[in-house]
Each structure stands twice: as C-alpha cells, then as structure tokens.
Design an enzyme around this catalytic site. Structure first.
Site, PDB file in Angstrom:
ATOM      1  N   GLU A 143       0.832  -1.193   0.000  1.00  0.00           N
ATOM      2  CA  GLU A 143       0.000   0.000   0.000  1.00  0.00           C
ATOM      3  C   GLU A 143       0.867   1.243   0.000  1.00  0.00           C
ATOM      4  O   GLU A 143       1.970   1.248   0.543  1.00  0.00           O
ATOM      5  CB  GLU A 143      -0.907   0.019   1.217  1.00  0.00           C
ATOM      6  CG  GLU A 143      -2.050  -0.949   1.063  1.00  0.00           C
ATOM      7  CD  GLU A 143      -3.011  -0.848   2.198  1.00  0.00           C
ATOM      8  OE1 GLU A 143      -4.183  -1.172   1.986  1.00  0.00           O
ATOM      9  OE2 GLU A 143      -2.609  -0.451   3.304  1.00  0.00           O
ATOM     10  N   CYS A 164       3.254   8.575   0.921  1.00  0.00           N
ATOM     11  CA  CYS A 164       3.950   7.681   1.843  1.00  0.00           C
ATOM     12  C   CYS A 164       4.175   6.357   1.116  1.00  0.00           C
ATOM     13  O   CYS A 164       3.226   5.700   0.687  1.00  0.00           O
ATOM     14  CB  CYS A 164       3.087   7.486   3.089  1.00  0.00           C
ATOM     15  SG  CYS A 164       3.838   6.375   4.265  1.00  0.00           S
ATOM     16  N   CYS A 177       8.566  -6.435   6.976  1.00  0.00           N
ATOM     17  CA  CYS A 177       9.766  -5.800   7.536  1.00  0.00           C
ATOM     18  C   CYS A 177      10.418  -6.791   8.498  1.00  0.00           C
ATOM     19  O   CYS A 177       9.726  -7.495   9.235  1.00  0.00           O
ATOM     20  CB  CYS A 177       9.394  -4.517   8.277  1.00  0.00           C
ATOM     21  SG  CYS A 177      10.832  -3.649   8.952  1.00  0.00           S
ATOM     22  N   CYS A 196       9.722  -4.331  15.302  1.00  0.00           N
ATOM     23  CA  CYS A 196       9.442  -3.382  16.388  1.00  0.00           C
ATOM     24  C   CYS A 196       8.137  -3.795  17.093  1.00  0.00           C
ATOM     25  O   CYS A 196       7.173  -4.218  16.443  1.00  0.00           O
ATOM     26  CB  CYS A 196       9.359  -1.959  15.859  1.00  0.00           C
ATOM     27  SG  CYS A 196      10.903  -1.456  15.061  1.00  0.00           S
ATOM     28  N   CYS A 224       4.522  -2.376  15.996  1.00  0.00           N
ATOM     29  CA  CYS A 224       4.246  -2.167  14.569  1.00  0.00           C
ATOM     30  C   CYS A 224       3.712  -3.442  13.924  1.00  0.00           C
ATOM     31  O   CYS A 224       4.352  -4.497  13.997  1.00  0.00           O
ATOM     32  CB  CYS A 224       5.531  -1.723  13.876  1.00  0.00           C
ATOM     33  SG  CYS A 224       5.383  -1.594  12.079  1.00  0.00           S
ATOM     34  N   CYS A 233      -0.143   4.979  10.646  1.00  0.00           N
ATOM     35  CA  CYS A 233       1.080   4.205  10.922  1.00  0.00           C
ATOM     36  C   CYS A 233       0.821   2.998  11.784  1.00  0.00           C
ATOM     37  O   CYS A 233       0.122   3.057  12.764  1.00  0.00           O
ATOM     38  CB  CYS A 233       2.179   5.022  11.587  1.00  0.00           C
ATOM     39  SG  CYS A 233       1.765   6.607  12.169  1.00  0.00           S
TER      40      CYS A 233
HETATM   41  N1  SAH Z   1      10.860   1.282   9.032  1.00  0.00           N
HETATM   42  C1  SAH Z   1      10.986   2.678   9.079  1.00  0.00           C
HETATM   43  C2  SAH Z   1       9.937   3.394   8.274  1.00  0.00           C
HETATM   44  C3  SAH Z   1       8.534   2.884   8.337  1.00  0.00           C
HETATM   45  S1  SAH Z   1       7.672   3.030   9.837  1.00  0.00           S
HETATM   46  C4  SAH Z   1      10.985   3.183  10.497  1.00  0.00           C
HETATM   47  O1  SAH Z   1      10.625   2.429  11.394  1.00  0.00           O
HETATM   48  O2  SAH Z   1      11.401   4.314  10.698  1.00  0.00           O
HETATM   49  C5  SAH Z   1       7.367   4.774   9.945  1.00  0.00           C
HETATM   50  C6  SAH Z   1       7.076   5.257  11.350  1.00  0.00           C
HETATM   51  O3  SAH Z   1       5.840   4.732  11.855  1.00  0.00           O
HETATM   52  C7  SAH Z   1       8.164   4.834  12.321  1.00  0.00           C
HETATM   53  O4  SAH Z   1       8.607   5.920  13.085  1.00  0.00           O
HETATM   54  C8  SAH Z   1       7.425   3.837  13.156  1.00  0.00           C
HETATM   55  O5  SAH Z   1       7.993   3.718  14.410  1.00  0.00           O
HETATM   56  C9  SAH Z   1       6.028   4.374  13.200  1.00  0.00           C
HETATM   57  N2  SAH Z   1       5.048   3.404  13.685  1.00  0.00           N
HETATM   58  C10 SAH Z   1       5.067   2.066  13.548  1.00  0.00           C
HETATM   59  N3  SAH Z   1       4.000   1.512  14.161  1.00  0.00           N
HETATM   60  C11 SAH Z   1       3.309   2.514  14.714  1.00  0.00           C
HETATM   61  C12 SAH Z   1       2.091   2.588  15.469  1.00  0.00           C
HETATM   62  N4  SAH Z   1       1.404   1.485  15.781  1.00  0.00           N
HETATM   63  N5  SAH Z   1       1.663   3.787  15.857  1.00  0.00           N
HETATM   64  C13 SAH Z   1       2.348   4.924  15.543  1.00  0.00           C
HETATM   65  N6  SAH Z   1       3.482   4.919  14.815  1.00  0.00           N
HETATM   66  C14 SAH Z   1       3.954   3.732  14.410  1.00  0.00           C
HETATM   67 FE1  SF4 Z   2       9.894  -2.156  10.404  1.00  0.00          FE
HETATM   68 FE2  SF4 Z   2       7.700  -1.266  11.613  1.00  0.00          FE
HETATM   69 FE3  SF4 Z   2      10.030  -1.214  12.899  1.00  0.00          FE
HETATM   70 FE4  SF4 Z   2       9.630   0.473  10.852  1.00  0.00          FE
HETATM   71  S1  SF4 Z   2       8.506   0.444  12.804  1.00  0.00           S
HETATM   72  S2  SF4 Z   2      11.432  -0.799  11.236  1.00  0.00           S
HETATM   73  S3  SF4 Z   2       8.328  -0.810   9.531  1.00  0.00           S
HETATM   74  S4  SF4 Z   2       8.941  -3.059  12.235  1.00  0.00           S
END
Ligand code: SAH
Ligand code: SF4
Length: 364
Positions: free
Chosen positions: A92, A105, A112, A116, A119, A335
């Site tokens: 997406e 975006c 990934c 994290c 996420c 996000c």
């Molecule tokens: N992988 C990269 C870019 C994609 S994620 C990264 O982690 O930076 C983009 C942003 O969305 C990151 O800062 C991530 O921490 C945030 N994000 C992920 N899951 C989220 C959630 N459930 N609520 C708010 N932000 C979130």
């Molecule tokens: Fe990957 Fe999600 Fe962590 Fe970004 S926030 S590095 S997309 S696991």
C-alpha cells in the site's frame, strides 16, 4: 529471452540499453520522459518516436507498473492505494493531502524484518524487498492518479519496510524519481525514515542525493529501546546518536527523531528529560507519534494531556517538537495499522496548534 523492464533502470541505463540496439541516445531520454514525466508505459503511445522504433522497443522491453487494485479515501481526505506487484504480492501507498504539503507515503519492502514491538508490519516479518522500479513506481502511480505529476509533492519513506535494509534499491529509486527529465523530485522533498541500521546510515552520509533523515528513536535507554526496537541490541543508542551527530545535515535542516508514545511505557516527564539530554548537541527536532492502536499490539495510546505534557518538557528546554496527528485511521491507513497490505500515513499537527503556542513545527 526475458525482456528487460525499463522501469527498473535509471535514465543513463535506458540510454545505454537503447544505444546497444543502435538507437541514438536521445531516444532513451525520450522513453524515460514518457515513463516518468508523462506516465505513459505503452510504447505505442510514445508518439514522438517513429512507428518502427516503437515496435522494436515493444519487442524487447517492458515497462513494469504496480497495478492499482483499489483505492479508499478517508473522511480526512487521506487516500490509501492498494497496489499489486508482478508476483501478486500487495503493498500500500498513501496520499496525505494538505499537511499543508501534498505527501506520498511509500513502501520499500513487503513486510519488515525489524520486528518493532508496536508495529503490525513488523509482525509480518520480511516477505521480500521491493525493487527500485517498484519503489519509484508507487510514486509514479500516485502522482498520476492524484494529478500531481509535474506539481510539487513530498515523499516519505514511511510505508512498509525499513529503507536502509533495502539500501541499493531504495537509493536507485530515489535517483529515478529525482531525475529532472522525469518526476524531478528534489532531495529536500524526500524524507527517509529508519530505525537506525548503522552501516546503511554511514553509507547514506556519503550519498550525493541526500534526503531528509528521520530516526525512529522511541526510547531513551538501551534497555527499553532494545525491547521496543530489537535492532538496538546490535546498534546501541550511543552509536546511533554518534552517527547522527556526524551526519551531514544541510544548513537550516534538522534530523527528525520520531518517538512513538506508549502509555505508561515511555511517556513520563523523566523520559522527556532524558530525550532532551540525548539530543543535546544534535540538530534535532522531535516528532511525537501517539500510538495507533491495533489488535495484536500490546500497548495503548497515552491521553492527549500526557502527550502534550511530554511535548512541553521538550519545548520548554528549547527542543523543536511536533505532535503527529494520525490521518486515515478510519481506513486503516495510519502508521502501524497495516499488516498484510501494509503502509502507513499520518500528518503533522503542530505543537503550536496543540498547545496554542507558535513554538512547534508541522511536519510529516
Ligand atoms: N521502518 C521505518 C519506516 C517505516 S515506519 C521506520 O521504522 O522508521 C514509519 C514510522 O511509523 C516509524 O517511526 C514507526 O515507528 C512508526 N510506527 C510504527 N508503528 C506505529 C504505530 N502502531 N503507531 C504509531 N506509529 C507507528
Ligand atoms: Fe519495520 Fe515497523 Fe520497525 Fe519500521 S517500525 S522498522 S516498519 S517493524
């Protein structure tokens, strides 16, 4: 013979591929312009090329484009595009209008590997890297779908995936979309968001095409960051901050530090003060991201007052801070809300608005 996909090539590579067929170089430039400036991918529509040349190109080359499956528009105008890749995988991309910029975006991987804790994309694991053509192709599709090709827009690499874990394809995609004969996107309109894959960050520091940098920090101690962002076990906070301190930040620019706020976990005034200390000496701004909750994510979003109090600790100590207002939550475009299709979007909400002061900045 499998045909070469010209969407995977930079302009010079297209010129080279055509010159190997005895076709003058400027035709390569024209083909690049058709694809990237005008969004024409069918050789028969490349009307400034002679018919026999169009036919010859069609015999040897293809132009791959992520196929638009569906699009969905949120009540706030955010539009989520579900795109299908040539192997059937889906990604997406999200269009976030009027932040006040127009922002796309974009994803860099299907899934990934970074895992994290908050996420959903991380829960998928890594399915595969996207190719340069697939990354740049999202921009092409969205620019033409939204009518913004030729207009000013921003790109954030904040969809699915960790861009520095797919370094070469990501940088190649950025060179393709930056090319003045195509979408002509200047580096200052691109933001690369990373959890801090240090070897990638070091390589990025030496790149000619230098996007804005966003670091997903999320915690202020190694113990906590290692739990939330597992890559921290390999590249510690000290090393990450040292790499940021050395990163060549353009004049009047700052590195954005993203900080997902998790209720009762990393949202205390003490965390805020530690964050101030950690970032002292860095040209930084902080973007607070109140968690977008989702089933399967074992955290909750702090109350607005909690977020504002955290922001105020930073602002009072001279740290530029903004609070991100999630966009498109009603269509699961925000996000961390995406799992199989995957992408995220959000928009800046200035602290100025949240706190009624003019100290904050709006960014995405
Ligand atoms: N992988 C990269 C870019 C994609 S994620 C990264 O982690 O930076 C983009 C942003 O969305 C990151 O800062 C991530 O921490 C945030 N994000 C992920 N899951 C989220 C959630 N459930 N609520 C708010 N932000 C979130
Ligand atoms: Fe990957 Fe999600 Fe962590 Fe970004 S926030 S590095 S997309 S696991």
């Amino acid at each position: 013979m499998t045909s070469i996909d010209l969407a995977e090539l930079e302009r010079a590579e297209i010129e080279q591929a055509l010159s190997e067929l005895g076709v003058p170089e400027f035709h390569g430039r024209q083909v690049f312009q058709w694809i990237w400036a005008r969004g024409v991918t069918d050789f028969s529509g490349m009307t400034n090329l002679a018919q026999p040349l169009r036919r010859a190109l069609a015999e040897r080359f293809t132009v791959g484009t992520p196929a638009l499956e569906t699009k969905q528009t949120s009540s706030d105008g955010t539009t989520k595009f579900l795109l299908r890749l040539r192997d059937g995988r889906q990604i997406e991309s999200v269009f976030i209008p009027d932040t006040p910029a127009q922002t796309f975006c974009i994803s860099t991987q299907v899934g990934c590997a970074m895992g994290c804790a908050f996420c959903l994309t991380g829960k998928m694991g890594l399915i595969r890297n996207l190719s340069a053509g697939e990354i740049a192709g999202q921009v092409r599709v969205l620019a033409h779908e939204t009518g913004l090709a030729g207009a000013a827009f921003n790109i954030v690499l904040m969809g699915m995936g960790e861009p520095l874990h797919n370094y070469d394809a990501t940088m190649k995609a950025l060179r393709i979309i930056a090319d003045k004969q195509g979408l002509a996107l200047p580096a200052k309109r691109v933001t690369l968001s990373t959890v801090g894959v240090l070897p990638g960050l070091e390589k990025l520091a030496a790149e000619e095409f230098m996007p804005n940098l966003a670091i997903s920090l999320h915690a202020t101690t190694d113990e906590q960051r290692s739990q939330l962002v597992p890559i921290n076990r390999k590249y510690t906070l000290d090393d990450l901050i040292a790499a940021c301190a050395q990163f060549p930040v353009a004049k009047r620019r700052r590195i954005t530090f993203e900080y997902v706020m998790l209720a009762g976990v990393n949202d205390t005034p003490e965390d805020a003060r530690r964050l101030v200390r950690l970032l002292s000496g860095i040209k930084a701004k902080v973007n607070l991201l109140p968690l977008n909750e989702a089933a399967g994510i074992p955290f909750s979003r702090p109350a607005d007052e909690r977020v504002n109090a955290f922001a105020k600790v930073l602002a009072d100590r001279g740290v530029v801070v903004s609070v991100r207002r999630s966009r498109g939550r009603d269509i699961r475009a925000a996000c961390g809300q995406l799992i199989v299709e995957g992408a995220r979007a959000s928009a800046g909400q200035s602290l100025a608005r949240a706190l009624g002061s003019d100290r904050g900045q709006t960014n995405v």
